[in-house]
Design a protein around this motif. Structure first.
Motif, PDB file in Angstrom:
ATOM      1  N   UNK A  57       0.810  -1.201   0.000  1.00  0.00           N
ATOM      2  CA  UNK A  57       0.000   0.000   0.000  1.00  0.00           C
ATOM      3  C   UNK A  57       0.842   1.249   0.000  1.00  0.00           C
ATOM      4  N   UNK A  58       0.178   2.346  -0.250  1.00  0.00           N
ATOM      5  CA  UNK A  58       0.793   3.661  -0.265  1.00  0.00           C
ATOM      6  C   UNK A  58       0.508   4.354   1.057  1.00  0.00           C
ATOM      7  N   UNK A  59       1.553   4.860   1.677  1.00  0.00           N
ATOM      8  CA  UNK A  59       1.423   5.570   2.949  1.00  0.00           C
ATOM      9  C   UNK A  59       1.844   7.021   2.734  1.00  0.00           C
ATOM     10  N   UNK A  60       0.999   7.943   3.113  1.00  0.00           N
ATOM     11  CA  UNK A  60       1.243   9.368   2.889  1.00  0.00           C
ATOM     12  C   UNK A  60       1.457  10.060   4.234  1.00  0.00           C
ATOM     13  N   UNK A  61       2.601  10.731   4.392  1.00  0.00           N
ATOM     14  CA  UNK A  61       2.944  11.339   5.678  1.00  0.00           C
ATOM     15  C   UNK A  61       1.894  12.333   6.143  1.00  0.00           C
ATOM     16  N   UNK A  62       1.437  13.191   5.225  1.00  0.00           N
ATOM     17  CA  UNK A  62       0.471  14.231   5.597  1.00  0.00           C
ATOM     18  C   UNK A  62      -0.884  13.657   6.023  1.00  0.00           C
ATOM     19  N   UNK A  63      -1.110  12.386   5.688  1.00  0.00           N
ATOM     20  CA  UNK A  63      -2.377  11.733   6.054  1.00  0.00           C
ATOM     21  C   UNK A  63      -2.177  10.735   7.184  1.00  0.00           C
ATOM     22  N   UNK A  64      -1.069  10.894   7.921  1.00  0.00           N
ATOM     23  CA  UNK A  64      -0.822  10.002   9.046  1.00  0.00           C
ATOM     24  C   UNK A  64      -0.562   8.560   8.640  1.00  0.00           C
ATOM     25  N   UNK A  65      -0.053   8.358   7.417  1.00  0.00           N
ATOM     26  CA  UNK A  65       0.237   7.018   6.932  1.00  0.00           C
ATOM     27  C   UNK A  65      -0.888   6.399   6.121  1.00  0.00           C
ATOM     28  N   UNK A  66      -2.020   7.094   6.010  1.00  0.00           N
ATOM     29  CA  UNK A  66      -3.124   6.601   5.181  1.00  0.00           C
ATOM     30  C   UNK A  66      -2.768   6.802   3.699  1.00  0.00           C
ATOM     31  N   UNK A  67      -3.381   6.035   2.800  1.00  0.00           N
ATOM     32  CA  UNK A  67      -4.360   4.977   3.049  1.00  0.00           C
ATOM     33  C   UNK A  67      -3.785   3.687   3.603  1.00  0.00           C
ATOM     34  N   UNK A  68      -2.463   3.457   3.502  1.00  0.00           N
ATOM     35  CA  UNK A  68      -1.834   2.316   4.153  1.00  0.00           C
ATOM     36  C   UNK A  68      -2.477   0.990   3.784  1.00  0.00           C
ATOM     37  N   UNK A  69      -2.845   0.211   4.815  1.00  0.00           N
ATOM     38  CA  UNK A  69      -3.423  -1.112   4.557  1.00  0.00           C
ATOM     39  C   UNK A  69      -4.782  -1.023   3.877  1.00  0.00           C
ATOM     40  N   UNK A  70      -5.337   0.178   3.838  1.00  0.00           N
ATOM     41  CA  UNK A  70      -6.649   0.353   3.180  1.00  0.00           C
ATOM     42  C   UNK A  70      -6.512   0.882   1.753  1.00  0.00           C
ATOM     43  N   UNK A  71      -5.308   0.815   1.187  1.00  0.00           N
ATOM     44  CA  UNK A  71      -5.053   1.392  -0.141  1.00  0.00           C
ATOM     45  C   UNK A  71      -6.003   0.851  -1.205  1.00  0.00           C
ATOM     46  N   UNK A  72      -6.194  -0.464  -1.235  1.00  0.00           N
ATOM     47  CA  UNK A  72      -7.099  -1.045  -2.230  1.00  0.00           C
ATOM     48  C   UNK A  72      -8.535  -0.637  -1.951  1.00  0.00           C
ATOM     49  N   UNK A  73      -8.895  -0.584  -0.675  1.00  0.00           N
ATOM     50  CA  UNK A  73     -10.276  -0.243  -0.320  1.00  0.00           C
ATOM     51  C   UNK A  73     -10.617   1.203  -0.652  1.00  0.00           C
ATOM     52  N   UNK A  74      -9.608   2.086  -0.641  1.00  0.00           N
ATOM     53  CA  UNK A  74      -9.871   3.473  -1.033  1.00  0.00           C
ATOM     54  C   UNK A  74     -10.328   3.544  -2.485  1.00  0.00           C
ATOM     55  N   UNK A  75      -9.938   2.546  -3.280  1.00  0.00           N
ATOM     56  CA  UNK A  75     -10.351   2.525  -4.692  1.00  0.00           C
ATOM     57  C   UNK A  75     -11.733   1.899  -4.871  1.00  0.00           C
ATOM     58  N   UNK A  76     -12.263   1.287  -3.831  1.00  0.00           N
ATOM     59  CA  UNK A  76     -13.619   0.737  -3.889  1.00  0.00           C
ATOM     60  C   UNK A  76     -13.705  -0.570  -4.659  1.00  0.00           C
ATOM     61  N   UNK A  77     -14.888  -1.162  -4.674  1.00  0.00           N
ATOM     62  CA  UNK A  77     -15.080  -2.458  -5.344  1.00  0.00           C
ATOM     63  C   UNK A  77     -14.841  -2.397  -6.851  1.00  0.00           C
ATOM     64  N   UNK A  78     -14.969  -1.208  -7.430  1.00  0.00           N
ATOM     65  CA  UNK A  78     -14.755  -1.060  -8.880  1.00  0.00           C
ATOM     66  C   UNK A  78     -13.302  -0.723  -9.230  1.00  0.00           C
ATOM     67  N   UNK A  79     -12.405  -0.761  -8.209  1.00  0.00           N
ATOM     68  CA  UNK A  79     -10.977  -0.467  -8.428  1.00  0.00           C
ATOM     69  C   UNK A  79     -10.790   0.894  -9.107  1.00  0.00           C
ATOM     70  N   UNK A  80     -11.480   1.892  -8.563  1.00  0.00           N
ATOM     71  CA  UNK A  80     -11.416   3.242  -9.125  1.00  0.00           C
ATOM     72  C   UNK A  80     -10.189   3.967  -8.578  1.00  0.00           C
ATOM     73  N   UNK A  81      -9.018   3.652  -9.133  1.00  0.00           N
ATOM     74  CA  UNK A  81      -7.795   4.282  -8.643  1.00  0.00           C
ATOM     75  C   UNK A  81      -7.678   5.754  -9.033  1.00  0.00           C
ATOM     76  N   UNK A  82      -8.186   6.179 -10.200  1.00  0.00           N
ATOM     77  CA  UNK A  82      -8.197   7.628 -10.438  1.00  0.00           C
ATOM     78  C   UNK A  82      -8.956   8.384  -9.335  1.00  0.00           C
ATOM     79  N   UNK A  83     -10.078   7.829  -8.902  1.00  0.00           N
ATOM     80  CA  UNK A  83     -10.840   8.450  -7.817  1.00  0.00           C
ATOM     81  C   UNK A  83     -10.073   8.425  -6.506  1.00  0.00           C
TER      82      UNK A  83
END
Length: 204
Positions: free
Chosen positions: A82-108
């Motif tokens: 996953x991708x961890x962003x310092x300004x977001x406290x390490x998010x999305x982290x382990x939730x990186x795939x889930x941030x893209x949703x079930x449709x794998x919307x990575x642009x979103x």
């Protein structure tokens, strides 16, 4: 990990990649080329994707590898990354795939990261990859790789997958998605985890 001397994968082994992600399958096919290992994905075998309920990359990688090894009766390799962003406290982290949703919307998902960072001057970020190799008898081995860099905006490049278009590794002006596949595969977080895995588990 059980036993004093964990087994290596022998040439001719059929290895399950515990993923339904075609981008990861292609990447691991390239990484394992030349070792005599036949890679088949969990998706090709019709194995279900287990719910990732662990609270760490290592826990989720183990969960996926164990499920695939038990269901297939073959050694299984899982990656949780996953991708961890310092300004977001390490998010999305382990939730990186889930941030893209079930449709794998990575642009979103990339847009969500950009909006969440806002005007924060800290653009530092890092990719983590944990590989877990599981045998049907329950033997486990795990390996971690990390690469640091910066968040780029707007997204650039058409190579790679996931968050690659907004990640510029340290020492580079190109994003992962602007790099040829072989070049990215030589330096990525997954490549670094794979190097440790290769030394410990692949035929020499």
């Amino acid at each position: 990990m059980s036993g004093a001397s964990p087994p290596r994968l022998a040439s001719g082994t059929r290895l399950v990649l515990a993923s339904h992600n075609q981008g990861k399958l292609a990447e691991f096919d390239a990484l394992l080329n030349g070792y005599g290992i036949t890679v088949v994905s969990a998706g090709q075998l019709g194995l279900p994707e287990p719910e990732e309920t662990a609270d760490s990359f290592t826990g989720n990688a183990a969960l996926k590898a164990v499920a695939a090894a038990r269901a297939s009766g073959l050694p299984a390799l899982a990656d949780d990354s996953g991708l961890c962003v310092a300004a977001l406290g390490g998010a999305p982290g382990i939730y990186s795939a889930r941030w893209a949703g079930p449709d794998k919307d990575f642009p979103g998902a990339m847009a969500r990261i950009h909006e969440a960072i806002g005007n924060d001057e800290d653009r530092s970020a890092w990719f983590i990859s944990v590989l877990c190799l599981a045998w049907p008898d329950g033997t486990l081995r795990t390996f971690e790789g990390r690469i640091d860099g910066q968040i780029a905006w707007p997204p650039r490049g058409a190579q790679g997958h996931g968050y690659d278009p907004i990640f510029t590794p340290e020492g580079e002006t190109r994003t992962f998605a602007e790099m040829p596949e072989a070049e990215k595969n030589a330096i990525s977080h997954r490549a670094r985890a794979f190097a440790a895995f290769r030394a410990a588990c692949l035929p020499s």
